[in-house]
Write an enzyme that holds these catalytic residues in place. Structure first.
Site: not given
Length: 555
Positions: A152-153, A212, A223, A296
């Site tokens: 992921t980012c 996170s 995700q 997106g």
């Protein structure tokens, strides 16, 4: 990143947990303070454990590597003289013997927002379309049974089930270096290494939003679910890794259902909008011309949070118009204008605040291009870029210009630092749920130890049944009818089924109390059955897997 900071959020409940981080980065203290104030219970011993573990691991690896060649040469000579030795006996006289004595281990090798800067993460990032290929390549490594990729980012983490912890880590790290171009030495400065229970706890906290950058982030659970969806049908995404992720999803759902952790600003997209408000001269979007690049999942969330914060007009640049049209239909009271990618720079020329969130692996805005853009509206100050893409879409050197500033995902810590006490309380509530789910997963995993014994015992009984059936039929002669032959066969199957029922029931346990049997009792039954029928002398599942790996590596 300093060693003290490197511990933030990584398990240290057992010596199985190792986080290898650079000790040269002086900015670590601020990051330690920034991370939403939640420190899981597993943080105390990591610094000393890491130093001693890293040193001993290095020594062990060098000793093993130096001695393996000579050991293998002598053993190969001996094997060539013993033609009657079975394949398994050859395995046990080879350098691989030590692995047959180990159980498979869950291992995490990765980088995340707490340990590695975006400059490193974007190089190691694996696009979703490449996850199946990555899983296959990882499982082709000699000591990796199963694998999964979570990219992921904020993180790129490789989850594997390894035949050997240390060799598995070495192979995965070298694979990451090969595919990304980042040297192994650089990866080792920033990587996290977690084993077994510590790896399990980490994934459960990730799925729950506790690991996170923004506590309780909602998108990370979807995700994690997507990892399972992509893994379906991929050979290397086996039942062990699959079960780990499915239990993590259950934990994440419970945390969000039973706590208020998802309330407030709980996504990277919402934090990006909050950061933009902090950086604008006036904390509102009324006088700022807004451009969103990408429609997106992340882009749509940016649009949603912009609208929630009072933005009533924006331009959206996207490759296809359909997604933008759907968003426009959903938010009819907001003026959303679609522009194709071919008009990206002309749209940026008319914008004061630009959000980028695309899957592009190349820079969309270079320093030279931005330098040529006209000035922003008077009173706005500088042109602001908020880039939440990984890899990044905006050249970071743009901030060297007097007319523009660039902020990326690593800059969101300024927003994250707010409401620290409330975040800490919510995280403690979530940890209770995670601990419960960890217990259930460990019980499920332990109960799987009986599966090889069940298979062996069934095969053992079946061999006896088949042999005795052949004896019986031969005594009855060739004149026996098909009907009578079927009756004898059915009789043998019925006897075996009834005899197996009791032992099989006592070898099954899902970790709950419903069956009336504890896990310890089931495992003791398994060991007793192995002793009584000498099942342990057969090739174990682990040994079979190692034989397969050895055979594959010789091709």
């Amino acid at each position: 990143m300093a060693a003290a900071t490197a511990t933030n959020g990584f398990p240290t409940r057992s010596p199985n947990a190792v986080a290898e981080l650079s000790t040269s980065n002086s900015s670590s203290t601020s990051l330690s303070q920034i991370r939403f104030g939640y420190t899981p219970l597993r943080i105390k011993r990591l610094v000393s454990d890491r130093r001693s573990s890293s040193l001993s691991l290095g020594l062990r690896c060098s000793m093993i590597d130096d001695s393996d060649n000579s050991m293998q040469n002598s053993r190969m000579a001996m094997e060539s003289m013993t033609l009657g030795v079975s394949a398994l006996e050859k395995l046990k006289t080879s350098a691989a013997e030590r692995y047959t004595k180990e159980k498979s281990s869950f291992v995490i090798v990765g980088l995340n927002v707490h340990t590695a800067p975006v400059e490193i993460r974007e190089k190691v990032n694996i696009p979703e379309s490449q996850w199946p290929q990555a899983i296959s390549e990882l499982c082709d490594l000699n000591h990796i049974e199963e694998a999964a990729v979570l990219s992921t980012c904020n993180r790129i983490e490789i989850y594997v089930k390894a035949l050997s912890q240390h060799r598995g880590v070495k192979e995965v790290t070298e694979w990451m270096s090969k595919t990304s171009g980042v040297p192994v030495s650089e990866l080792c400065k920033h990587r996290i290494l977690l084993y077994n229970k510590d790896a399990t706890q980490h994934l459960f906290e990730v799925a729950s939003g506790l690991d996170s950058l923004v506590l309780g982030e909602g998108q990370i659970l979807s995700q994690v679910k997507h990892v399972v969806k992509v893994g379906q049908g991929v050979a290397g995404f086996g039942s062990g890794i699959g079960g780990l992720f499915k239990h993590a999803i259950t934990a994440g759902k419970r945390v969000r259902t039973e706590t208020n952790i998802s309330s407030g600003s709980v996504s990277v997209s919402s934090a990006a909008v909050e950061l933009a408000l902090l950086k604008l001269h006036e904390p509102c979007f009324a006088n700022a011309r807004v451009l969103v690049v990408g429609a997106g999942k992340m882009g749509k969330l940016v649009i949603k949070h912009l609208i929630a914060k009072g933005c009533e007009k924006m331009v959206v640049v996207n490759r296809s118009e359909e997604r933008v049209a759907a968003i426009t239909e959903e938010f009819r009271n907001v003026e959303i204008t679609y522009k194709p990618f071919s008009e990206l720079l002309s749209s940026a020329a008319e914008a004061d605040l630009i959000f980028t969130s695309t899957a592009s692996e190349t820079i969309l805005f270079s320093k030279e291009e931005v330098q040529m853009l006209p000035p922003v509206h008077p009173g706005v100050g500088n042109r602001l870029f908020v880039d939440i893409s990984v890899p990044r879409n905006v050249d970071s050197s743009i901030s060297d210009l007097e007319t523009a500033r660039v902020y990326d995902v690593d800059d969101l810590k300024e927003v994250v630092s707010a409401n620290m006490e409330d975040r800490l309380r919510k995280a403690r509530e979530a940890q209770v749920i995670i601990d419960e789910e960890l217990g259930k997963f460990e019980a499920w995993k332990d109960s799987r130890e009986t599966v090889p014994t069940i298979k062996k015992f069934r095969a053992y009984v079946e061999r006896i049944r088949a042999a005795e059936l052949d004896k019986c039929l031969s005594k009855l002669g060739e004149n026996i009818s098909k009907k009578d032959k079927q009756a004898v066969y059915d009789l043998s199957m019925g006897i075996v089924k009834k005899l197996l029922h009791g032992p099989m029931e006592h070898l099954r346990c899902d970790g709950s109390d419903d069956s009336g049997r504890s896990l310890n009792e089931v495992l003791e039954n398994m060991r007793a059955l192995n002793r009584m029928f000498d099942l342990h002398t057969e090739t174990s599942m682990l040994e079979q897997k190692i034989l397969t790996k050895l055979g594959r590596s010789k091709k």
